[in-house]
Design a protein around this motif. Structure first.
Motif, mmCIF file in Angstrom:
data_model
loop_
_atom_site.group_PDB
_atom_site.id
_atom_site.type_symbol
_atom_site.label_atom_id
_atom_site.label_comp_id
_atom_site.label_asym_id
_atom_site.label_seq_id
_atom_site.Cartn_x
_atom_site.Cartn_y
_atom_site.Cartn_z
ATOM 1 N N PRO A 142 -120.032 50.792 104.209
ATOM 2 C CA PRO A 142 -119.887 52.294 103.893
ATOM 3 C C PRO A 142 -120.836 52.968 102.853
ATOM 4 O O PRO A 142 -121.409 53.970 103.030
ATOM 5 N N HIS A 143 -121.236 52.103 101.728
ATOM 6 C CA HIS A 143 -122.164 52.536 100.936
ATOM 7 C C HIS A 143 -123.534 52.892 101.351
ATOM 8 O O HIS A 143 -124.090 53.793 101.188
ATOM 9 N N ARG A 179 -117.343 61.424 99.833
ATOM 10 C CA ARG A 179 -115.753 61.243 99.930
ATOM 11 C C ARG A 179 -115.681 60.212 101.092
ATOM 12 O O ARG A 179 -114.647 59.302 101.070
ATOM 13 N N GLU A 180 -116.284 60.240 102.050
ATOM 14 C CA GLU A 180 -116.095 59.292 103.337
ATOM 15 C C GLU A 180 -116.692 57.995 103.096
ATOM 16 O O GLU A 180 -116.311 57.125 103.760
ATOM 17 N N SER A 181 -117.742 58.023 102.249
ATOM 18 C CA SER A 181 -118.499 56.477 102.053
ATOM 19 C C SER A 181 -117.937 55.909 100.880
ATOM 20 O O SER A 181 -118.515 54.859 100.399
ATOM 21 N N GLY A 182 -117.258 56.562 99.879
ATOM 22 C CA GLY A 182 -116.872 55.914 98.792
ATOM 23 C C GLY A 182 -117.861 56.142 97.638
ATOM 24 O O GLY A 182 -117.746 55.109 96.622
ATOM 25 N N ARG A 218 -127.192 58.299 105.285
ATOM 26 C CA ARG A 218 -126.933 59.638 105.952
ATOM 27 C C ARG A 218 -127.247 60.877 104.991
ATOM 28 O O ARG A 218 -128.035 61.663 105.450
ATOM 29 N N THR A 228 -120.943 66.151 98.900
ATOM 30 C CA THR A 228 -119.581 65.886 98.851
ATOM 31 C C THR A 228 -118.701 65.177 99.932
ATOM 32 O O THR A 228 -118.092 64.284 99.720
ATOM 33 N N PRO A 229 -118.894 65.721 100.908
ATOM 34 C CA PRO A 229 -118.021 65.082 102.270
ATOM 35 C C PRO A 229 -118.780 63.531 102.273
ATOM 36 O O PRO A 229 -118.202 62.798 102.799
ATOM 37 N N ILE A 230 -119.932 63.477 102.166
ATOM 38 C CA ILE A 230 -120.328 62.054 102.665
ATOM 39 C C ILE A 230 -119.984 61.188 101.432
ATOM 40 O O ILE A 230 -119.778 60.016 101.815
ATOM 41 N N CYS A 269 -124.510 53.168 104.515
ATOM 42 C CA CYS A 269 -124.568 54.152 105.588
ATOM 43 C C CYS A 269 -124.516 55.662 104.921
ATOM 44 O O CYS A 269 -125.137 56.467 105.571
ATOM 45 N N GLY A 270 -123.554 55.740 104.020
ATOM 46 C CA GLY A 270 -123.513 56.774 103.251
ATOM 47 C C GLY A 270 -124.735 57.231 102.501
ATOM 48 O O GLY A 270 -125.309 58.467 102.753
#
Length: 248
Positions: free
Chosen positions: A110-111, A166-169, A117, A162-164, A113-114
């Motif tokens: 997740p990190h 939140r979604e990626s930790g 992005r 901010t949403p990235i 990928c965030g």
């Protein structure tokens, strides 16, 4: 030099320094050893700093460590030292020991990928030249831009990141001259704690830094040594002393 805490404690530190068998000098890079530059790859140390660091290394009485937000690969050519001191990069996520042993992060999916992005989004905005990609973070620099443009850029980036985060930790940290999207769990303070744990309890340690990210290091050092804020303009800090570079 402005003493921010007890003069008596400062006198005691220098007395212990003169008597110490084990010492460590921990240094931030940008803003501390080298002036800030709009072109980040031109930020070489202040005149005379490199020679003094080399003399400290050659003396073999002091453990010399540079702890930077830069990635180590970018830090090495700017320092221009041979041999190199111990280096910590990417806010403590990387470590290069004097014997050239390298330790780096292994990111969770997740990190990773965030960060990818956020990097892709920035490239779509045409900000490649302002991006700094590191092993565990992505920084956007706005040093040198007009204030109005900085305000607009900051708002745009925070709205997108901010949403990235939140979604990626991931976590967002602002610093002097930009903003950074980072993997949580490691700071300059963690690097300082590791170094302290590796040294004798009676070792005398000093940390010099300028940025908000150095506050983690000041707090980690606490009463175990001397914390020095290095910057032209004072700001609230946990440091013991404030000095103005490069003359002090």
């Amino acid at each position: 030099m402005r003493i921010l805490k007890s003069t008596r404690e400062l006198d005691r530190f220098f007395l212990q320094l003169r008597q110490a068998d084990k010492r460590a000098l921990l240094l931030d890079y940008d803003g501390t050893l080298a002036p800030f530059q709009v072109e980040r790859d031109t930020a070489i140390p202040y005149p005379g700093v490199r020679e003094r660091l080399q003399a400290i290394l050659a003396g073999k009485h002091t453990r010399l460590v540079v702890i930077s937000g830069r990635q180590i690969a970018d830090l090495i050519p700017l320092l221009g030292m041979d041999p190199l001191p111990e280096l910590w990069g990417s806010h403590g996520w990387e470590r290069l020991l004097p014997d050239q042993t390298y330790q780096g992060p292994c990111l969770e999916t997740p990190h990773r990928c965030g960060l990818a992005r956020a990097r892709t989004w920035g490239e779509e905005q045409g900000w490649q030249d302002r991006y700094e990609s590191k092993p565990a973070s992505l920084a956007l620099h706005w040093r040198g831009l007009p204030e109005e443009e900085i305000t607009r850029l900051r708002q745009t980036v925070l709205e997108a990141w901010t949403p990235i985060a939140r979604e990626s930790g991931l976590v967002i940290h602002e610093f002097d001259g930009g903003v950074e999207l980072r993997v949580p769990g490691q700071t300059k303070g963690d690097a300082v704690q590791t170094i302290l744990a590796e040294m004798d309890t009676d070792a005398v340690v000093a940390y010099l830094g300028d940025d908000l990210t150095d506050e983690d290091a000041f707090q980690a050092l606490g009463n175990h040594g001397l914390s020095v804020l290095v910057r032209p303009v004072f700001r609230p800090t946990a440091a013991d002393v404030w000095i103005i570079p490069p003359t002090e």
